[in-house]
Scaffold this motif. Structure first.
Motif, mmCIF file in Angstrom:
data_model
loop_
_atom_site.group_PDB
_atom_site.id
_atom_site.type_symbol
_atom_site.label_atom_id
_atom_site.label_comp_id
_atom_site.label_asym_id
_atom_site.label_seq_id
_atom_site.Cartn_x
_atom_site.Cartn_y
_atom_site.Cartn_z
ATOM 1 N N PRO A 73 -6.383 18.173 -37.728
ATOM 2 C CA PRO A 73 -5.402 17.088 -37.885
ATOM 3 C C PRO A 73 -5.134 16.357 -36.578
ATOM 4 C CG PRO A 73 -4.354 19.247 -38.040
ATOM 5 C CD PRO A 73 -5.820 19.474 -38.117
ATOM 6 N N GLY A 74 -5.036 15.040 -36.693
ATOM 7 C CA GLY A 74 -4.816 14.188 -35.525
ATOM 8 C C GLY A 74 -5.953 13.219 -35.317
ATOM 9 N N LEU A 75 -7.143 13.621 -35.757
ATOM 10 C CA LEU A 75 -8.314 12.746 -35.732
ATOM 11 C C LEU A 75 -8.755 12.493 -37.169
ATOM 12 C CD1 LEU A 75 -10.424 14.357 -32.839
ATOM 13 C CD2 LEU A 75 -8.776 12.478 -32.694
ATOM 14 N N ASP A 76 -9.155 11.253 -37.453
ATOM 15 C CA ASP A 76 -9.579 10.958 -38.815
ATOM 16 C C ASP A 76 -11.011 11.431 -39.044
ATOM 17 O OD1 ASP A 76 -11.325 9.051 -37.748
ATOM 18 O OD2 ASP A 76 -10.075 7.338 -38.303
ATOM 19 N N ARG A 77 -11.557 11.150 -40.200
ATOM 20 C CA ARG A 77 -12.875 11.654 -40.569
ATOM 21 C C ARG A 77 -13.981 11.149 -39.661
ATOM 22 N NH1 ARG A 77 -13.138 10.167 -46.796
ATOM 23 N NH2 ARG A 77 -12.126 8.318 -45.956
ATOM 24 N N SER A 78 -13.722 10.010 -38.991
ATOM 25 C CA SER A 78 -14.717 9.466 -38.073
ATOM 26 C C SER A 78 -14.474 9.874 -36.633
ATOM 27 C CB SER A 78 -14.729 7.927 -38.170
ATOM 28 O OG SER A 78 -15.049 7.518 -39.484
ATOM 29 N N GLY A 79 -13.416 10.636 -36.394
ATOM 30 C CA GLY A 79 -13.116 11.080 -35.035
ATOM 31 C C GLY A 79 -12.186 10.167 -34.281
ATOM 32 N N GLY A 94 -2.101 10.846 -33.094
ATOM 33 C CA GLY A 94 -2.776 12.115 -33.316
ATOM 34 C C GLY A 94 -3.076 12.945 -32.090
ATOM 35 N N THR A 95 -2.866 12.382 -30.894
ATOM 36 C CA THR A 95 -3.049 13.195 -29.691
ATOM 37 C C THR A 95 -1.818 14.053 -29.400
ATOM 38 O OG1 THR A 95 -2.192 11.483 -28.191
ATOM 39 C CG2 THR A 95 -4.559 11.437 -28.681
ATOM 40 N N GLN A 96 -0.696 13.736 -30.051
ATOM 41 C CA GLN A 96 0.548 14.454 -29.810
ATOM 42 C C GLN A 96 0.583 15.751 -30.615
ATOM 43 O OE1 GLN A 96 2.908 13.059 -27.721
ATOM 44 N NE2 GLN A 96 1.640 11.259 -27.393
ATOM 45 N N PRO A 97 0.891 16.882 -29.997
ATOM 46 C CA PRO A 97 0.991 18.128 -30.768
ATOM 47 C C PRO A 97 1.963 18.028 -31.936
ATOM 48 C CG PRO A 97 0.989 18.597 -28.416
ATOM 49 C CD PRO A 97 1.084 17.107 -28.550
ATOM 50 N N ASP A 254 -12.349 21.070 -19.134
ATOM 51 C CA ASP A 254 -11.798 22.426 -19.128
ATOM 52 C C ASP A 254 -10.665 22.537 -20.146
ATOM 53 O OD1 ASP A 254 -9.998 20.757 -17.853
ATOM 54 O OD2 ASP A 254 -9.427 22.200 -16.323
ATOM 55 N N ALA A 255 -10.109 23.726 -20.246
ATOM 56 C CA ALA A 255 -8.952 23.923 -21.109
ATOM 57 C C ALA A 255 -7.771 23.129 -20.571
ATOM 58 C CB ALA A 255 -8.602 25.408 -21.182
ATOM 59 N N PHE A 256 -7.049 22.480 -21.455
ATOM 60 C CA PHE A 256 -5.818 21.792 -21.070
ATOM 61 C C PHE A 256 -4.937 21.735 -22.305
ATOM 62 C CE2 PHE A 256 -3.479 17.697 -20.051
ATOM 63 C CZ PHE A 256 -2.603 18.305 -19.166
ATOM 64 N N LEU A 257 -3.978 22.650 -22.366
ATOM 65 C CA LEU A 257 -3.125 22.770 -23.541
ATOM 66 C C LEU A 257 -1.788 22.090 -23.281
ATOM 67 C CD1 LEU A 257 -3.855 26.466 -24.566
ATOM 68 C CD2 LEU A 257 -5.100 24.398 -25.142
ATOM 69 N N VAL A 258 -1.399 21.223 -24.195
ATOM 70 C CA VAL A 258 -0.216 20.386 -23.999
ATOM 71 C C VAL A 258 0.845 20.734 -25.037
ATOM 72 C CG1 VAL A 258 -1.509 18.507 -22.945
ATOM 73 C CG2 VAL A 258 -1.208 18.539 -25.419
#
Length: 269
Positions: A73-79, A94-97, A254-258
């Motif tokens: 969730p956050g990205l549509d079927r095309s990305g 969709g970039t927001q948690p 790299d990992a970047f968790l928001v």
């Protein structure tokens, strides 16, 4: 004489299932009642993290059946990033948690208390609008959940014609079911401003220590005592020798968790 596996009308298998269901119900009620010891709270939190990830995978499967790439969730079927609005519960793009979690809640993949760590005294349970419809007056915010999600701001990249054109070495390429055990996609949130005063809901504020649950893209779960990991890898990018979950290292993938927004890893207490 034949063995009778029926006990007062119930088979042993049926009794076993009933016992398991009662145990699950008790486990879900204990956080509400405040009876869980720290180790039990960790188990509940890891179960919730795994459940959120499984909800994301179910969401992905539905996207794939509809002809898309099977994005979370956050990205549509095309990305492409889902814009802020009704589809995200007016909780950001969709970039927001918060927007991604709202989409899962709205799809009934789990209930609002599921996104709150039982050790987190800050988070308040989200309540849907009285009429059940998405409203700008009732957004899901970082005050309603305890977990951080993979930052995918590079999913906004577009080519000169305005089309979404991801490379194969971005974090956004792990925001779907890749089953990659080296890509961490969710964790307990980080509290503080940087690694010097980092803490979590499991450690003292300003202690400089983070502990928490993590979920990898293969849906494996673990409780970790440090925020740095070896050999993480996202998409086709090179593996990282040592990777801090909450710091966006320049020049590498790299990992970047928001948690609070699409680019902020550390949250306020």
């Amino acid at each position: 004489m034949p063995c009778n596996n029926r006990i007062r009308g119930l088979s042993i298998a049926e009794i076993t299932v009933a016992v398991i269901l009662v145990a699950i119900g008790v486990a879900l009620m204990l956080p509400v009642l405040g009876y869980l010891r720290p180790t039990e709270r960790r188990m509940v939190s890891l179960t919730q993290l795994r459940g959120i990830q499984q909800g994301m995978m179910t969401f992905s499967a539905a996207s794939h059946r509809a002809g898309g790439d099977g994005r979370f969730p956050g990205l549509d079927r095309s990305g492409r990033v889902v814009p802020d609005g009704e589809a995200t519960g007016f909780s950001g793009d969709g970039t927001q948690p918060a927007a991604r979690l709202w989409m899962l809640l709205d799809g009934n993949f789990f209930t609002p208390e599921y996104i709150i760590n039982p050790a987190d005294g800050k988070a308040a349970e989200y309540e849907f609008p009285p009429n059940g419809e998405a409203s700008p007056d009732h957004p899901l915010t970082s005050d309603h959940f305890s977990y951080a999600m993979l930052g995918i701001t590079e999913a906004l990249n577009q080519d000169e014609d305005g089309n979404f054109a991801p490379s194969d070495d971005t974090r956004a390429n792990e925001w779907l079911e890749t089953l990659n055990p080296n890509a961490i996609v969710m964790s307990d949130r980080a509290i503080g401003t940087d690694r010097d005063d980092i803490s979590s809901v499991w450690t003292e504020p300003g202690s400089g220590e983070w502990r928490g649950g993590v979920i990898r893209n293969d849906n494996s779960t673990s409780f970790e005592t440090i925020a740095e990991f070896e050999q993480t890898q996202y998409g086709d990018a090179e593996a990282n020798d040592l990777d801090h979950l909450f710091e966006d290292a320049p020049g590498v993938t790299d990992a970047f968790l928001v948690h609070e927004d699409a680019t902020t890893a550390y949250s306020v207490e």
